[in-house]
Write a protein that holds these residues in place. Structure first.
Motif, mmCIF file in Angstrom:
data_model
loop_
_atom_site.group_PDB
_atom_site.id
_atom_site.type_symbol
_atom_site.label_atom_id
_atom_site.label_comp_id
_atom_site.label_asym_id
_atom_site.label_seq_id
_atom_site.Cartn_x
_atom_site.Cartn_y
_atom_site.Cartn_z
ATOM 1 N N LEU A 11 0.672 -1.135 -0.077
ATOM 2 C CA LEU A 11 0.150 0.054 -0.013
ATOM 3 C C LEU A 11 0.816 1.369 0.117
ATOM 4 C CD1 LEU A 11 -2.716 -1.136 2.409
ATOM 5 C CD2 LEU A 11 -2.921 -0.631 -0.039
ATOM 6 N N LEU A 12 1.989 1.298 0.647
ATOM 7 C CA LEU A 12 2.769 2.371 0.856
ATOM 8 C C LEU A 12 3.475 2.921 -0.839
ATOM 9 C CD1 LEU A 12 5.001 1.960 4.092
ATOM 10 C CD2 LEU A 12 3.684 3.754 3.501
ATOM 11 N N LEU A 65 -11.337 6.337 -10.974
ATOM 12 C CA LEU A 65 -10.225 6.153 -10.052
ATOM 13 C C LEU A 65 -9.668 7.391 -9.533
ATOM 14 C CD1 LEU A 65 -7.913 3.136 -11.504
ATOM 15 C CD2 LEU A 65 -9.232 3.154 -9.520
ATOM 16 N N ILE A 66 -9.364 8.406 -10.110
ATOM 17 C CA ILE A 66 -8.872 9.554 -9.714
ATOM 18 C C ILE A 66 -10.209 10.488 -8.720
ATOM 19 C CG2 ILE A 66 -8.667 12.025 -10.402
ATOM 20 C CD1 ILE A 66 -7.501 11.183 -12.752
ATOM 21 N N ASN A 67 -11.460 9.990 -8.971
ATOM 22 C CA ASN A 67 -12.297 10.356 -7.972
ATOM 23 C C ASN A 67 -12.368 9.716 -6.576
ATOM 24 O OD1 ASN A 67 -13.516 12.291 -9.870
ATOM 25 N ND2 ASN A 67 -14.895 10.809 -10.686
ATOM 26 N N LEU A 68 -11.940 8.406 -6.774
ATOM 27 C CA LEU A 68 -11.931 7.475 -5.806
ATOM 28 C C LEU A 68 -10.472 8.114 -4.736
ATOM 29 C CD1 LEU A 68 -12.365 3.792 -6.805
ATOM 30 C CD2 LEU A 68 -13.845 5.451 -5.234
ATOM 31 N N PHE A 69 -9.518 8.471 -5.514
ATOM 32 C CA PHE A 69 -8.338 9.056 -4.631
ATOM 33 C C PHE A 69 -8.714 10.360 -4.144
ATOM 34 C CE2 PHE A 69 -5.381 6.245 -7.268
ATOM 35 C CZ PHE A 69 -4.925 5.955 -6.261
ATOM 36 N N HIS A 70 -9.636 11.231 -4.809
ATOM 37 C CA HIS A 70 -9.992 12.401 -4.234
ATOM 38 C C HIS A 70 -10.817 12.102 -2.869
ATOM 39 C CE1 HIS A 70 -8.613 15.024 -7.106
ATOM 40 N NE2 HIS A 70 -9.527 14.525 -8.097
ATOM 41 N N ILE A 71 -11.713 11.035 -2.685
ATOM 42 C CA ILE A 71 -12.541 10.741 -1.603
ATOM 43 C C ILE A 71 -11.438 10.196 -0.727
ATOM 44 C CG2 ILE A 71 -14.166 8.942 -1.032
ATOM 45 C CD1 ILE A 71 -15.462 9.295 -3.601
ATOM 46 N N TYR A 72 -10.864 9.334 -0.983
ATOM 47 C CA TYR A 72 -9.574 8.914 0.066
ATOM 48 C C TYR A 72 -9.180 9.917 0.717
ATOM 49 C CZ TYR A 72 -5.239 7.118 1.805
ATOM 50 O OH TYR A 72 -4.184 6.981 2.525
ATOM 51 N N ASN A 73 -8.411 11.043 -0.087
ATOM 52 C CA ASN A 73 -7.811 12.249 0.458
ATOM 53 C C ASN A 73 -8.556 12.940 1.329
ATOM 54 O OD1 ASN A 73 -5.352 11.370 -0.853
ATOM 55 N ND2 ASN A 73 -5.891 12.591 -2.741
ATOM 56 N N ALA A 74 -10.076 12.984 1.162
ATOM 57 C CA ALA A 74 -10.885 13.656 1.975
ATOM 58 C C ALA A 74 -11.207 12.811 3.356
ATOM 59 C CB ALA A 74 -12.165 13.938 1.225
ATOM 60 N N LEU A 91 -6.485 3.968 5.873
ATOM 61 C CA LEU A 91 -5.489 2.770 5.708
ATOM 62 C C LEU A 91 -5.188 1.934 6.909
ATOM 63 C CD1 LEU A 91 -3.274 3.351 2.741
ATOM 64 C CD2 LEU A 91 -5.322 2.213 2.721
ATOM 65 N N PHE A 92 -4.671 2.829 7.935
ATOM 66 C CA PHE A 92 -4.398 2.257 9.382
ATOM 67 C C PHE A 92 -5.675 1.865 9.753
ATOM 68 C CE2 PHE A 92 -0.316 4.213 8.383
ATOM 69 C CZ PHE A 92 0.530 3.817 9.482
ATOM 70 N N ARG A 93 -6.663 2.258 9.751
ATOM 71 C CA ARG A 93 -7.883 1.864 10.429
ATOM 72 C C ARG A 93 -8.219 0.633 9.946
ATOM 73 N NH1 ARG A 93 -12.011 4.006 13.384
ATOM 74 N NH2 ARG A 93 -13.900 3.013 13.182
ATOM 75 N N ARG A 137 -6.034 -1.988 10.939
ATOM 76 C CA ARG A 137 -6.139 -1.953 12.374
ATOM 77 C C ARG A 137 -4.814 -1.820 13.072
ATOM 78 N NH1 ARG A 137 -10.250 -7.343 13.195
ATOM 79 N NH2 ARG A 137 -12.002 -6.429 11.986
ATOM 80 N N LEU A 138 -4.167 -0.795 12.561
ATOM 81 C CA LEU A 138 -2.835 -0.412 13.245
ATOM 82 C C LEU A 138 -2.742 0.894 13.424
ATOM 83 C CD1 LEU A 138 -0.548 -1.820 10.211
ATOM 84 C CD2 LEU A 138 -1.043 -3.200 12.246
ATOM 85 N N THR A 139 -1.809 1.101 14.473
ATOM 86 C CA THR A 139 -1.566 2.419 14.882
ATOM 87 C C THR A 139 -0.059 2.753 14.878
ATOM 88 O OG1 THR A 139 -1.890 4.144 16.284
ATOM 89 C CG2 THR A 139 -1.418 1.893 17.192
#
Length: 297
Positions: free
Chosen positions: A108-109, A136-145, A165-167, A170-172
């Motif tokens: 993912l990184l 896909l670009i719209n999905l990235f906009h949603i992810y960034n928001a 992504l951490f959520r 289940r990481l912190t």
């Protein structure tokens, strides 16, 4: 009771959003810095895959993934997180990453920034894009928001993770309770990579467009072509003042090339740029970022 104690300990031992942001910035420098290095030495994957399909891709994403996986495997943190003394742990238990979580984190990184960068580059260089690329670009906009919202919740200590992504994993992020256990050679190798982080930042600064323009650029503006240097055919088709050198018509939406200084129609220069990637007159390499719209007053 023990699980609740681990959660409380993690919440008390998490870093500030400024340290997390600095670590993410350093991670984002790896790909562009490696790209510049590999481009300089001409290192790319270039082979025929099948029929007319040819693979011509850079090595930067692969090397970036290997580097991130190495750090996640040895220190349970990414390159940038290790540099700032942070560590990834399971939110509920405080345990270190499993082998599957290490692989997922490294992928993912590397993969998400690579896909987003490719999509934005293709969108900027092509007028027509596929519907799935736009989605896909719209999905990235949603992810960034969503990431911005998580960051705010993390800032007010309402969430245990700063990123969706951490959520999902289940990481912190937290400070390690004890230094990582590693042999001498692994420690020296990873420490050398951390020292190279300063060089990554320097390379990124050096090749940034803003800094190149502040320094005057690496190319000198060309001298105007003299009449004696023009061929007879070119003299006959030489544009008059106010005409586009490409279509030889009156300039429509005048656009200047910052590298050479010549002015073209916006549509003409963009079409030429997508096919040749250079200024039509000087042949200097240019990008869309080198085009400047001219507004008449």
């Amino acid at each position: 009771m023990a699980e609740a104690a681990n959660v409380r300990q993690n919440l008390q031992n998490v870093p500030s959003i400024f340290e997390i942001s600095a670590a993410e910035t350093l991670d984002n420098l790896i790909y562009p810095a490696l790209s510049k290095i590999f481009d300089y030495f001409g290192l790319r994957l270039d082979f025929k895959l099948w029929g007319n399909i040819r693979v011509n891709e850079e090595l930067s994403p692969l090397v970036t993934w290997v580097l991130q996986y190495l750090y996640l495997r040895k220190r349970a943190s990414s390159f940038g997180e290790s540099f700032y003394g942070l560590q990834r742990t399971v939110t509920a238990t405080g345990a270190l990453l499993s082998r599957q979580q290490q692989f997922q984190s490294a992928t993912l990184l590397t993969l998400l920034p690579y896909i987003e960068r490719k999509l934005r580059t293709r969108s900027a260089q092509h007028d027509n894009t596929y519907a799935w690329e736009t989605q896909l670009i719209n999905l990235f906009h949603i992810y960034n928001a969503s990431k911005a919202a998580h960051t705010f919740l993390y800032l007010i200590k309402y969430a245990t993770s700063h990123s969706p992504l951490f959520r999902a994993l289940r990481l912190t992020l937290r400070y390690p309770s004890e230094p990582p256990k590693e042999d001498k050679w692994t420690y020296l190798f990873l420490k050398l990579l951390e020292v190279l982080a300063f060089f990554l930042q320097f390379i990124q600064w050096w090749y940034s467009n803003d800094q190149r323009r502040k320094l005057g650029g690496s190319l000198q503006n060309p001298e105007p072509l003299k009449q004696s240097q023009l061929s007879q055919e070119l003299q006959q088709t030489e544009p008059k003042r106010g005409e586009c050198p490409i279509c030889l018509l009156v300039l429509q939406t005048p656009t200047a090339c910052a590298v050479s200084g010549y002015v073209y129609c916006w549509k003409c220069i963009v079409t030429h740029l997508k096919q040749h990637g250079s200024c039509p007159i000087t042949k200097y390499a240019i990008t869309l970022e080198d085009l400047v719209r001219i507004y008449e007053t």
